[in-house]
Design an enzyme around this catalytic site. Sequence first.
Site, PDB file in Angstrom:
ATOM      1  CE  LYS A 215      -3.579   2.561   0.187  1.00  0.00           C
ATOM      2  NZ  LYS A 215      -4.532   2.529   1.460  1.00  0.00           N
ATOM      3  CB  CYS A 271      -4.784   7.777   1.721  1.00  0.00           C
ATOM      4  SG  CYS A 271      -5.750   6.710   2.514  1.00  0.00           S
TER       5      CYS A 271
END
Length: 447
Positions: A215, A271
């Site tokens: 990620k 994020c």
Amino acid sequence: MALKITVIGTGYLGATHAAAMAELGFEVLGLDVVPEKIEMLAAGKVPMYEPGLEELLRLHVAGIEGSSGRLRFTTSYEEAADFGDIHFVCVNTPQKHGEYACDMSYVDSAFASLAPHLKRPALVVGKSTVPVGSAERLARLLEENAPAGPDVELAWNPEFLREGFAVDDTLHPDRIVVGVRSERAEKLLREVYTTPVGEGSPFVVTDFPTAELVKTAANSFLATKISFINAMAEVCEAAGGDVVKLAEAIGHDERIGAKFLRAGVGFGGGCLPKDIRAFMARAGELGADQALTFLREVDSINMRRRGHMVELAREAVGGTSFLGKRVAVLGATFKPDSDDVRDSPALNVAGQIHLQGGQVTVYDPKGMENARRLFPTLGYADTALEAVRGADVVLHLTEWLEFRRLDPAELKEAVASPIILDGRNALDAGTWRGAGWTYRAMGRPRA
């Protein structure tokens, strides 16, 4: 016997994952320590805007007429441990205050609260974005604190949700990555994801560190691509080039691709910014900080774009000061199809102009309530037309479809000066100029 699933943490990631697991046919129990959030979800309502999520939730929440009844919620870790065969941990990992590093307190608390209640075989699956090495430590925590001992395993299954597309990304993922240490763990996760794998979603099996890195590596690559085109916008402005045409030309190269090559005020949200900073911090702890020094420049380019938009706005209203000037800001969320204003470039620019004396009025289709909470001193309007009324300059800073469909002629009648700065390079320059506006965009010729 059919698997039963718990989802620990019912924020953006957890609420979506819980509803999606129920949609895939599993009995699901969602857990959160905030009773108000549980009450809202149990009533079939979501605490954030995400297209399609509330509708999906209402299809499955027990007690709602016509629902499957497969989804319930609780605040009890003991109930969750008794219920579930697989426990997905979906809590938040924000940036630490005053540091680049990731705040693991929510993850640590979730594992510490769950472990003592795990009295039978179970698989605990981390989905939160964590620093590499966390899974190894959390596996030891489970081993030391779960009464079932070695019958409780850990796996890592990172999430790749895009705000605005989270439901589809969960039900039809472009890849499923699982970090496992046993065939049993892999088998259980293959069972969970039978439907998307059957539809063609790749299922990538790896170790803990690689699963944790996927990620942050993906977000770092996307951030680099965005900052690259924004750096090219700076060069285009200096050289008289057109970054939109430049992006189009290099995007045809299949090695590069056209996605994420739209220059503008840069990325934000909950994020990308915090993930690349946490990645740098963790690399430093591992002694590999030189490998990621380029991410400092990626971050710097991104933040510089916000200041540049403020400078363009100051220039548009006379070049000296914002005092006595009215500035309209179209957009508050960090991206369209979301109500998320965390680290929003649009609100950051609006706030900077306000602090420098400008009278700023903001409008956003979905983010107004969150924006007001974060920046209560800004002005807010109920429509785009109302926001631009009397404005000396209009800033387009979030790429909502509603803004691309605005009538420039109608808005021109409301403003004091028909000047628009397109911070997303998303509006049709010819249409706005044809309606009598002065149109400027980052990295593009003035006319």
